[in-house]
Design an enzyme around this catalytic site. Sequence first.
Site, mmCIF file in Angstrom:
data_model
loop_
_atom_site.group_PDB
_atom_site.id
_atom_site.type_symbol
_atom_site.label_atom_id
_atom_site.label_comp_id
_atom_site.label_asym_id
_atom_site.label_seq_id
_atom_site.Cartn_x
_atom_site.Cartn_y
_atom_site.Cartn_z
ATOM 1 N N LYS A 22 0.832 -1.207 0.000
ATOM 2 C CA LYS A 22 0.000 0.000 0.000
ATOM 3 C C LYS A 22 0.866 1.256 0.000
ATOM 4 O O LYS A 22 0.590 2.216 -0.731
ATOM 5 C CB LYS A 22 -0.896 -0.015 1.243
ATOM 6 C CG LYS A 22 -1.604 1.294 1.536
ATOM 7 C CD LYS A 22 -2.409 1.227 2.832
ATOM 8 C CE LYS A 22 -1.615 1.567 4.054
ATOM 9 N NZ LYS A 22 -1.677 2.986 4.430
ATOM 10 N N ARG A 93 -4.423 10.189 5.124
ATOM 11 C CA ARG A 93 -3.354 11.182 5.163
ATOM 12 C C ARG A 93 -2.536 11.203 3.876
ATOM 13 O O ARG A 93 -1.989 12.235 3.509
ATOM 14 C CB ARG A 93 -2.416 10.904 6.343
ATOM 15 C CG ARG A 93 -3.074 10.930 7.699
ATOM 16 C CD ARG A 93 -2.063 11.167 8.791
ATOM 17 N NE ARG A 93 -1.430 12.470 8.648
ATOM 18 C CZ ARG A 93 -1.932 13.610 9.095
ATOM 19 N NH1 ARG A 93 -3.094 13.625 9.696
ATOM 20 N NH2 ARG A 93 -1.287 14.744 8.933
ATOM 21 N N CYS A 117 -5.269 7.908 9.970
ATOM 22 C CA CYS A 117 -5.060 7.446 11.346
ATOM 23 C C CYS A 117 -4.784 8.616 12.277
ATOM 24 O O CYS A 117 -4.021 9.521 11.944
ATOM 25 C CB CYS A 117 -3.859 6.494 11.411
ATOM 26 S SG CYS A 117 -4.157 4.866 10.745
ATOM 27 N N ARG A 122 1.150 14.648 13.139
ATOM 28 C CA ARG A 122 1.766 14.312 11.845
ATOM 29 C C ARG A 122 1.640 15.550 10.969
ATOM 30 O O ARG A 122 0.827 15.596 10.057
ATOM 31 C CB ARG A 122 1.040 13.128 11.200
ATOM 32 C CG ARG A 122 1.327 11.768 11.807
ATOM 33 C CD ARG A 122 0.636 10.727 10.971
ATOM 34 N NE ARG A 122 1.048 9.375 11.295
ATOM 35 C CZ ARG A 122 0.735 8.319 10.556
ATOM 36 N NH1 ARG A 122 0.021 8.464 9.461
ATOM 37 N NH2 ARG A 122 1.112 7.112 10.894
ATOM 38 N N PRO A 123 2.410 16.575 11.257
ATOM 39 C CA PRO A 123 2.207 17.846 10.562
ATOM 40 C C PRO A 123 2.616 17.783 9.098
ATOM 41 O O PRO A 123 3.465 16.988 8.705
ATOM 42 C CB PRO A 123 3.106 18.813 11.334
ATOM 43 C CG PRO A 123 4.175 17.953 11.920
ATOM 44 C CD PRO A 123 3.530 16.628 12.206
ATOM 45 N N ASP A 125 3.863 20.420 7.663
ATOM 46 C CA ASP A 125 4.769 21.557 7.454
ATOM 47 C C ASP A 125 6.025 21.170 6.681
ATOM 48 O O ASP A 125 6.567 21.976 5.923
ATOM 49 C CB ASP A 125 5.135 22.232 8.788
ATOM 50 C CG ASP A 125 5.841 21.303 9.759
ATOM 51 O OD1 ASP A 125 5.626 20.085 9.660
ATOM 52 O OD2 ASP A 125 6.593 21.795 10.619
ATOM 53 N N LEU A 126 6.499 19.916 6.839
ATOM 54 C CA LEU A 126 7.692 19.481 6.101
ATOM 55 C C LEU A 126 7.428 19.473 4.599
ATOM 56 O O LEU A 126 8.295 19.833 3.801
ATOM 57 C CB LEU A 126 8.129 18.086 6.570
ATOM 58 C CG LEU A 126 8.589 17.985 8.032
ATOM 59 C CD1 LEU A 126 8.773 16.532 8.425
ATOM 60 C CD2 LEU A 126 9.881 18.763 8.247
#
Length: 422
Positions: A22, A93, A117, A122-123, A125-126
């Site tokens: 996946k 996500r 999830c 789990r931002p 921003d990266l």
Amino acid sequence: MDFLEIVGQIPLKGGVEISGAKNSALPILAATLLSQQEVTISALPQVADIKAMASLLQNLGAELDWFNSHTLKLCAKSLRHTEATYDLVRKMRASILVLGPLLARFKECLVSLPGGCAIGARPVDLHLKAMQQLGAEITIEQGYIHAKAAKGLKGNDILFDKISVTGTENALMAASLAKGITRIINAAKEPEIAQLCTFLQSGGVEIEGVGSSELKIRGVESDALSLKDIQIIPDRIEAGTYLCVGAITNSQLKINHIIPNHLQAITDKLIEIGFPLDIQQNSIEIYPAKKRQAFEITTKEYPGFPTDMQAQFMALATQCLGTSVIEETLFENRFMHASELQRLGANISLKTNIATIHGSTELTGSDVMATDLRASSALILAALVAKGVSRVHRIYHLDRGYERLEDKINALGAKVLRLKEK
């Protein structure tokens, strides 16, 4: 809503065929947005996340033709729009992966902030910083990422403060159509990223350093890539989960259609616990252990021990002699399965990001609730050795990432029923 009813303490034996990964299929599906050509992707797992990504691509205007449940022909030559709406993105996500391709090819896009999830912070921003390094203007408007690069993206150095798998993938895809050379420093090294690189290379993108923490990408000097057909690699996390099915039930099982090198952190740990393994070119057979020893795990980025196997090994630890310790270093709130394992009788204590499991413990069947994808598989593992009947609820989490899990386990001799909640 479905749940699984599992009769515990039934001996298992046989073989399992592992599905496509996946986590390789999702970025490869997103990358088809970079191409104007038809491309066929085979060995796609039949799971909810893949269906959600396919729906998102179709909504954008890509033409989809399913040859069978695992093979899809796509063409993103002419899209209707470049807006990934909340209704589609909230389901997982990984939808953020369309940001890089849409921005690179069409110079502007709107992408809803993602769902999936609920595992700590789990931002995104990266991802956004990476796009800005390539020259994009980014604003957040009413829950949407608005990305613009009127003159196209330009190659640059992208330094990730923290290793990010999807961040690396988004940067790779965006850099494929950026002018000049991009260096991704502190890149993730997962096999799924290596396969994405192979896919992009098939479209003419030059990539150096595949499999390392520094990638050098020379963008293609055209408006789109000409990507070639690809077969998705086997799912190392599904393979690891079925190895744990064998381990927790202390059964002899053969796991087929795998790449053993991708599983080394998992197989090393199983050998340490006491399991004899027969590792062949594309299969691993696990044999019963005479004695299962407690162990210690610290989750790390690949090639370290995968965070996506932490929950399964916590379930396994309940059946190992002594005190096992699991330290989660990658995500917050990723021990939500611990309280559900305790409902089955597990002796687990938590302190911030460290779980201590005292074994071996006799587990007893109960009603438990899945909190995320991998937690759901851990509860099923525990239920397989629990005395009596267990019911695992909210298995829509499970369906996001495991193809026909109850069918595959039942083929080994288990008694697992999928039922509807009343």
